[in-house]
Each structure stands twice: as C-alpha cells, then as structure tokens.
Design an enzyme around this catalytic site. Structure first.
Site, PDB file in Angstrom:
ATOM      1  N   LEU A 161      29.718  27.627  18.248  1.00  9.98           N
ATOM      2  CA  LEU A 161      29.044  27.578  16.941  1.00  9.98           C
ATOM      3  C   LEU A 161      28.803  26.147  16.471  1.00  9.98           C
ATOM      4  O   LEU A 161      28.193  25.954  15.410  1.00  9.98           O
ATOM      5  CB  LEU A 161      29.893  28.298  15.875  1.00  9.98           C
ATOM      6  CG  LEU A 161      29.717  29.815  15.745  1.00  9.98           C
ATOM      7  CD1 LEU A 161      30.183  30.547  16.985  1.00  9.98           C
ATOM      8  CD2 LEU A 161      30.499  30.321  14.531  1.00  9.98           C
TER       9      LEU A 161
ATOM     10  N   TYR B  62      16.388  21.048  15.595  1.00 11.44           N
ATOM     11  CA  TYR B  62      17.254  22.232  15.563  1.00 11.44           C
ATOM     12  C   TYR B  62      16.638  23.344  16.418  1.00 11.44           C
ATOM     13  O   TYR B  62      17.296  23.883  17.314  1.00 11.44           O
ATOM     14  CB  TYR B  62      17.396  22.682  14.115  1.00 11.44           C
ATOM     15  CG  TYR B  62      18.303  23.876  13.895  1.00 11.44           C
ATOM     16  CD1 TYR B  62      19.679  23.762  14.035  1.00 11.44           C
ATOM     17  CD2 TYR B  62      17.777  25.110  13.501  1.00 11.44           C
ATOM     18  CE1 TYR B  62      20.515  24.849  13.793  1.00 11.44           C
ATOM     19  CE2 TYR B  62      18.602  26.192  13.254  1.00 11.44           C
ATOM     20  CZ  TYR B  62      19.971  26.060  13.397  1.00 11.44           C
ATOM     21  OH  TYR B  62      20.791  27.139  13.161  1.00 11.44           O
TER      22      TYR B  62
ATOM     23  N   LYS C 140      18.154  24.488  19.973  1.00 15.18           N
ATOM     24  CA  LYS C 140      18.702  25.835  20.189  1.00 15.18           C
ATOM     25  C   LYS C 140      17.961  26.559  21.312  1.00 15.18           C
ATOM     26  O   LYS C 140      18.552  27.345  22.056  1.00 15.18           O
ATOM     27  CB  LYS C 140      18.612  26.644  18.891  1.00 15.18           C
ATOM     28  CG  LYS C 140      19.565  26.183  17.793  1.00 15.18           C
ATOM     29  CD  LYS C 140      20.998  26.628  18.064  1.00 15.18           C
ATOM     30  CE  LYS C 140      21.913  26.358  16.883  1.00 15.18           C
ATOM     31  NZ  LYS C 140      23.288  26.788  17.106  1.00 15.18           N
TER      32      LYS C 140
END
Ligand code: NAD
Ligand code: UDP
Length: 325
Positions: free
Chosen positions: A76, A148, A152
């Site tokens: 995470l 981001y 990802k």
C-alpha cells in the site's frame, strides 16, 4: 501456531487504509509487520497497536530494498491524494515502480503472496461508464496526475510480469475513492476537505461546477474486499475493482456534508484541476462473482462515522505535508 496464522507485511501500514488493515490482521492473530516512511501519515495511526506482541513497526522507505521473511505482503506504500502525490511527482513514480520491484523481489525470494493496491486512476478520465476491469483507460501520460496514474499502471505491469515469468503469486485490486476515520485532514481529498471546512465554518471549495461524479466506499468495506482478494483462489490474480457503485455528484456530496454537520458554511466554486476525471463508478460484477463481495455501508452512514472522528481529533496535531489543501 495454527496453520492459518501468517507473517504479513503491510507497506504503507501507518496510512489511512494501511492502519485499518494492520488492525484487522492483528485481531485475526497474524504476525504483522507495518512498514512506513510516514510521508503522509503519523505514528498515532498505529500507536494503539504498538504494545501488541504480534505487531511490529518498521520505519523504512520502500524505494530501498529490505530483507524480511514473510508469507504475505500487502503493498500500500504510495501517497494517494492528488495534493500528496503531486508534491514530489518523481518520488511518487519511484515509490510505485521501485516499491513494486522491491516487494515483488521479496515475494519471489520468500515464495510469499503479494497484493498490489492499485487504483481506479488507471482508467484516467474514462470514456466507458461504469468502468469494468477490461477497460484499458484514458490516462494523460504527461499531465500532473500521470506520476500516480502511470506509476500505478507500471506497477500492475510489473506484478503481471513477475507472475508470468517467475510464477510469483500476485493479486491486484483497483481501489475506487475510499473514505473514513483516519483520513489525513489536510490530504486535500474531497471528503476530508469538505468535512474539515464544514466543521470550521469555512466555505466548502467545489472545484468546477460540482457536476463531476465519484463513488465513495467506506473503509471497512474496502478492507474486507482486500482481505478476501488475498484469500481468493490462486487462479484469480485480478485485477479486480473494489469500490462502492453508488455514484454522487460532488455538489450532492457537499450538500450532504453540510446537512450532516449542521454547518452553515457556503459553497464556493474554484477552477477544476487539470485532468480531473468527469465521472467515476466501478463495475463490481467480478468482485461479486469471485469474492462474494459488495459494499454494505451507505454514504450517509459512513459520513456520520467520519464526521464523528473529525470532531474527536485535535487538528493541530496534523501537519499539512503539502500546501495543496
Ligand atoms: P495514505 O497516504 O494514508 O497511505 C499511504 C501510506 O504510504 C502512508 O502511510 C505513507 O506514509 C506511506 N508511504 C508513502 N510513500 C512511501 C515510501 N516511499 N515508503 C514507505 N511508505 C510510504 O493513503 P491511503 O488512502 O491509505 O492509500 C493506501 C494505498 O491505497 C495507496 O497505495 C493508494 O494508492 C491506494 N488507493 C487508495 C485509495 C483511496 O481512496 N483511499 C484509492 C485508490 C488507491
Ligand atoms: N474536489 C472538490 N473540492 C475539494 C477537493 C476535491 O470539488 O476541495 C473534487 C475534485 O476536483 C474531484 C473530486 O472532488 O473532482 C474528488 O477529488 P479527490 O481529490 O478526493 O479524489 P480523485 O480526484 O483522486 O478522485
């Protein structure tokens, strides 16, 4: 020790979602290692776990290798709110990519199972609505959200390649907007901003005209989905969407928060940030079929709990990590 008890690493374990995940896993009796560099969180999120014999806190940056012996890894570690991940975009990309390489290397060495916390941002500003997993997305690779979104996406690629090439037992969940107690009050996300503003009697800042939509999932529902995915059959690696399919406009959300807080704050309209997705709602057919999972907590119920938590904290103890709130 029962065969079901495991050594579990949670990277980003002191964050909003990570701290709840650690809590659940500690309650289940697992031996939990929480790894975090505290970029967007604080030790207070896990302080109540520190005296538990099956909980350990490690300060470490996941862009650097680390050697631990574990059976499962939940990855995470990554700033998640736009204001946080745009603060140092190069570091955000490094965290996603090098972090993925480091946890996948550990999983390969330990023969551990590893779950990636991916995101609905892999769909970008979607032309397909709601978004099913097979939709490939519309991400701007050079915009302010790219550090981001593309980080990802690259992490998902690494997970699938380690799986195909090295047989690593991987899982990918694509998380849609999730909220609840312990969100960082200055993370700049819409729910934390609106609640903080409403309680302070400040104007609620709506970006754009407020007609853009999001679907908000309460954190307990999300954590349940993540744990089910880790325990799913080995032939089911995902990606699987986890989120609440009930969709609201941002203006509806603002009005609901005003009502629930009893605040008399005004609404003010500010420019929409670049590449802000117009609409977002998960298609959760796959999660229903393969995990028997669907969210249970309606928005109002989750907001009431979140507002209660915001009322209970001393906001002076939270440092805004970025000026973007
Ligand atoms: P968060 O910012 O509260 O948690 C992230 C944690 O990772 C923080 O504790 C932070 O200090 C830590 N971290 C950041 N960079 C690190 C690094 N280089 N090394 C070690 N630790 C590092 O955010 P969250 O909402 O709890 O999100 C957790 C994960 O879920 C993230 O990977 C995020 O991308 C994903 N996710 C969350 C949402 C959501 O709506 N909450 C939606 C989609 C995806
Ligand atoms: N937003 C808003 N006011 C705020 C913060 C966010 O209107 O004070 C909007 C933002 O432009 C976006 C939506 O709310 O359209 C959700 O924003 P958030 O940053 O929470 O998540 P994301 O855009 O990553 O889904």
């Amino acid at each position: 020790m029962s065969g079901a008890l495991k050594r579990i690493l949670v990277t980003g374990g002191a964050g909003f979602l990570g701290s709840h995940l650690c809590e659940r896993l500690v309650e289940q009796g697992h031996d939990v290692i929480c790894l975090d560099n505290f970029f967007t969180s604080q030790k207070s999120n896990v302080a109540h776990l520190l005296d538990r014999p099956n909980f350990e806190l490690v300060r470490h940056d996941i862009t650097l290798p680390i050697f631990l012996e574990v059976d499962e890894i939940y990855n995470l570690a990554c700033p998640a709110a736009p204001g946080h991940y745009q603060y140092n975009p190069i570091k955000t990309m490094k965290t996603s990519v090098m972090g993925a390489i480091n946890v996948l290397g550990m999983a390969k060495r330990c023969r551990a199972k590893v779950l990636q916390a991916s995101t609905s941002e892999v769909y970008g500003d979607p032309e397909v609505h709601p978004q099913p997993e097979h939709y490939r997305g519309a991400v701007n690779p050079i915009g302010p959200r790219a550090c981001y979104d593309e980080g990802k996406r690259a992490a998902e690629t690494l997970f699938m390649d380690y799986h195909r090439m090295n047989g690593v037992n991987v899982r990918i969940v694509r998380i849609f907007n999730t909220y609840g107690p312990r969100m960082h009050p200055f993370d700049g996300r819409v729910i934390s901003n609106f609640i903080r503003q409403a309680l302070a009697g400040e104007p609620l800042t709506i970006f754009g005209d407020g007609s853009q939509t999001r679907s908000f999932c309460y954190r307990d529902d999300l954590i349940e989905g993540m744990i089910r995915m880790m325990g799913a059959d080995d032939d089911f690696v995902g990606p699987v969407n986890l989120g609440n399919p009930t969709e609201f406009t941002i203006r509806e959300l603002a009005e609901c928060i005003l009502e629930l807080t009893g605040s008399r704050s005004r609404l003010v309209f500010q420019p929409l940030p670049a590449d802000d997705p117009r609409q977002r709602r998960p298609d959760i057919t796959l999660a229903r079929q393969r995990l028997g999972w669907e969210p249970r907590v309606p928005l109002r119920e989750g907001l009431i709990k979140t507002i209660e938590w915001f009322r209970s904290i001393d906001i002076r103890h939270y440092r805004p990590p970025t000026p973007n709130y």
